[in-house]
Design a protein around this motif. Sequence first.
Motif, PDB file in Angstrom:
ATOM      1  N   VAL A  54       0.850  -1.192   0.000  1.00  0.00           N
ATOM      2  CA  VAL A  54       0.000   0.000   0.000  1.00  0.00           C
ATOM      3  C   VAL A  54       0.884   1.239   0.000  1.00  0.00           C
ATOM      4  O   VAL A  54       1.843   1.329   0.769  1.00  0.00           O
ATOM      5  N   GLY A  57      -1.971   5.206   0.994  1.00  0.00           N
ATOM      6  CA  GLY A  57      -3.343   4.791   1.266  1.00  0.00           C
ATOM      7  C   GLY A  57      -4.028   4.058   0.129  1.00  0.00           C
ATOM      8  O   GLY A  57      -5.236   3.803   0.199  1.00  0.00           O
ATOM      9  N   ARG A  58      -3.264   3.683  -0.907  1.00  0.00           N
ATOM     10  CA  ARG A  58      -3.865   2.990  -2.042  1.00  0.00           C
ATOM     11  C   ARG A  58      -3.020   1.779  -2.450  1.00  0.00           C
ATOM     12  O   ARG A  58      -1.811   1.748  -2.216  1.00  0.00           O
ATOM     13  N   ASP A  84      -9.925  -1.344   2.385  1.00  0.00           N
ATOM     14  CA  ASP A  84     -11.132  -0.596   2.741  1.00  0.00           C
ATOM     15  C   ASP A  84     -12.199  -0.775   1.662  1.00  0.00           C
ATOM     16  O   ASP A  84     -13.386  -0.820   1.950  1.00  0.00           O
ATOM     17  N   ASP A 124      -7.593  -2.402  -7.777  1.00  0.00           N
ATOM     18  CA  ASP A 124      -7.085  -1.314  -6.937  1.00  0.00           C
ATOM     19  C   ASP A 124      -8.108  -0.939  -5.876  1.00  0.00           C
ATOM     20  O   ASP A 124      -9.238  -1.421  -5.875  1.00  0.00           O
ATOM     21  N   LYS A 126      -8.566   1.450  -1.778  1.00  0.00           N
ATOM     22  CA  LYS A 126      -8.001   2.159  -0.632  1.00  0.00           C
ATOM     23  C   LYS A 126      -7.731   1.174   0.502  1.00  0.00           C
ATOM     24  O   LYS A 126      -8.436   0.177   0.650  1.00  0.00           O
ATOM     25  N   SER A 127      -6.714   1.491   1.308  1.00  0.00           N
ATOM     26  CA  SER A 127      -6.398   0.650   2.453  1.00  0.00           C
ATOM     27  C   SER A 127      -5.607   1.446   3.479  1.00  0.00           C
ATOM     28  O   SER A 127      -4.750   2.256   3.119  1.00  0.00           O
ATOM     29  N   SER A 128      -5.884   1.194   4.747  1.00  0.00           N
ATOM     30  CA  SER A 128      -5.124   1.824   5.826  1.00  0.00           C
ATOM     31  C   SER A 128      -4.065   0.872   6.369  1.00  0.00           C
ATOM     32  O   SER A 128      -3.340   1.212   7.305  1.00  0.00           O
TER      33      SER A 128
END
Length: 230
Positions: A54, A57-58, A84, A124, A126-128
């Motif tokens: 990541v 944030g992506r 996310d 693809d 979003k991810s934290s």
Amino acid sequence: MLFISLTALPPAAASSWELVPENPAVGNVIEIKGANFTGETAKVLVSFEKDVQVSDGRYEYLLEGVEIPSGFNNRFSVEAKGADDLNVRVKMILWISRTAKAEGGIARVSQSAVPPGTYRIRIDGKSSAPEVKLKITGLQQVKVDSGNFSYKYNTKSIPAGNFEIKVEDVTKQVTLHPAENLSSDVILSSDQTKESKKDFSKNWKAWSIWIGGILAGMLLVLLYSRIKKH
């Protein structure tokens, strides 16, 4: 006195399958040969996992040359752990996207009845988290003839490493070696490539209907949202 002789019937042979070649490399066309399967079709499932880093944030992962064989009894699915949300974008004539929000840290997108052809797929979202674990699965139903079947699968879209093949209830782990070990006798031939293009052209009508259905659905959603606003 009457004697009755009972002869035990031999047990039915269990279903099984083998992989040719046994030690494939990236880009090999593998052949799955099954024996002693019941029914008219058998489900062949190929899946692999990929850890994607990541950044800001992506996350993003690109699959090139994903081949969908003839027939519409198929399904392509993506699972993203630690994400996310998840976008699966398929390049046909235009980019067509499917999106899902994560539930319990896992986002899933699945599409069945995919038209035959060769596709470019971008995954693809979003991810934290520091990384996202993708699980990509392709399912195809193949015809069984007198208990036997043969199914060919091109591995050029699978990264080197371990992947899983499941035929009905029989599952095997397979190691896919780097492309430098590629042997010329199992590379997709030009004749096979021509045949794939021929099959694709035969299914052009169904492929167009599939795209049209998606576009019609998008228009209906847009129309509904406008009516709701008024």
